[in-house]
Design an enzyme around this catalytic site. Structure first.
Site, mmCIF file in Angstrom:
data_model
loop_
_atom_site.group_PDB
_atom_site.id
_atom_site.type_symbol
_atom_site.label_atom_id
_atom_site.label_comp_id
_atom_site.label_asym_id
_atom_site.label_seq_id
_atom_site.Cartn_x
_atom_site.Cartn_y
_atom_site.Cartn_z
ATOM 1 N N HIS A 131 23.141 18.477 19.420
ATOM 2 C CA HIS A 131 24.465 19.069 19.647
ATOM 3 C C HIS A 131 24.677 19.489 21.106
ATOM 4 O O HIS A 131 25.791 19.849 21.493
ATOM 5 C CB HIS A 131 24.697 20.252 18.691
ATOM 6 N N SER A 133 20.211 26.597 23.245
ATOM 7 C CA SER A 133 20.104 25.531 22.263
ATOM 8 C C SER A 133 19.206 24.434 22.815
ATOM 9 O O SER A 133 19.214 24.147 24.017
ATOM 10 C CB SER A 133 21.485 24.943 21.958
ATOM 11 N N ASP A 180 19.559 17.426 13.993
ATOM 12 C CA ASP A 180 19.936 17.984 15.293
ATOM 13 C C ASP A 180 18.786 17.859 16.295
ATOM 14 O O ASP A 180 18.176 18.848 16.710
ATOM 15 C CB ASP A 180 20.366 19.437 15.128
#
Length: 260
Positions: A34, A186, A82
């Site tokens: 992502h 992230s 992911d």
């Protein structure tokens, strides 16, 4: 004194930090899918604890050749698969400041309560907000592996009806009850020392964990993707040893000299 994490990568989009990542090979970095936005120009910075190195005498800046997204990645609305592989334009040379972290074998299992570490350039706070600022120096937080079912129950209370599964089998949770890393991290590594080797257990997937301090971090479980990762690499073999606990201790002692 902050430890030194020689596999830590700053993934840059048009030279702005967007996500963390972990070096697993001279030419490859693992991050979260992502983090990737279309066909932008990406690069990585590694070998430094500073978000904006003053010079590159030790820090490395490397353009990205290609990015491979996992085919099962569904997107931000409901995150599955992911994970993404970042192929560097040129291989990096290992040093005290640049070392890969080990990929776990597919059957590797971390026990609940195992001590691990998360790292990144976001603020480590008891209270988070969407306006959390990046810090100039790499941060670290000690966390402990959490049971997936307990983690799922925690998030069901906040986001979805109880019948909808949230924390799936390709995810792993870790918590320290208030101290965690947040926005801007992230794709960053969940690193665990096991029998003298540092293992990449996960990459940070859910930024919604930042909403409340007590929320556990939710990471992509790398064991579910080890075979896929190796398949994407040209020969499935690694060009150098991954970081041992002894090497990390040496890097920690050398850390004050980094400065770049």
């Amino acid at each position: 004194m902050t430890r030194h994490w020689p596999w830590e990568v700053s993934l840059r989009m048009e030279n702005e930090h967007v996500c963390g990542g972990a070096l697993i090979d001279p030419s490859w970095v693992v991050t979260a899918a992502h983090c990737i936005q279309g066909t932008k120009e990406y690069s990585v910075v590694l070998g430094t604890s500073k978000l904006q190195p003053m010079n590159f005498s030790r820090a490395l800046w490397v353009p990205v050749r290609d990015i491979i997204m996992h085919p099962k990645y569904w997107g931000r609305a409901f995150i599955m698969g992911d994970v993404a592989l970042v192929h560097l334009q040129t291989p990096v040379t290992f040093s005290e400041y640049v070392q890969p972290i080990c990929l776990p074998e597919p059957n590797f299992n971390l026990k609940v309560g195992t001590q691990c570490w998360v790292t990144g350039w976001s603020q480590v706070k008891q209270r988070f907000s969407a306006n959390s600022m990046l810090t100039p120096e790499l941060q670290e937080a000690e966390v402990f592996i959490m049971d997936n079912k307990r983690c799922d129950r925690h998030y069901k209370k906040s986001f979805f009806p109880p019948v909808v599964p949230l924390v799936l089998g390709d995810m792993i949770c870790a918590t320290n009850y208030g101290e965690n890393l947040c926005y801007g991290d992230s794709g960053g590594p969940l690193a665990c020392e096991v029998e003298g080797r540092w293992i990449l257990a996960g990459v940070l997937s859910w930024e919604k964990a930042c909403v409340k301090a007590q929320n556990p971090g939710v990471y992509t479980r790398i064991t579910k993707y080890t075979k896929w990762i190796k398949k994407q690499m040209s020969n499935g073999a690694f060009s150098g040893p991954c970081a041992s606990a002894c090497l990390l201790f040496l890097c920690w002692l050398l850390q004050p000299q980094m400065g770049s």
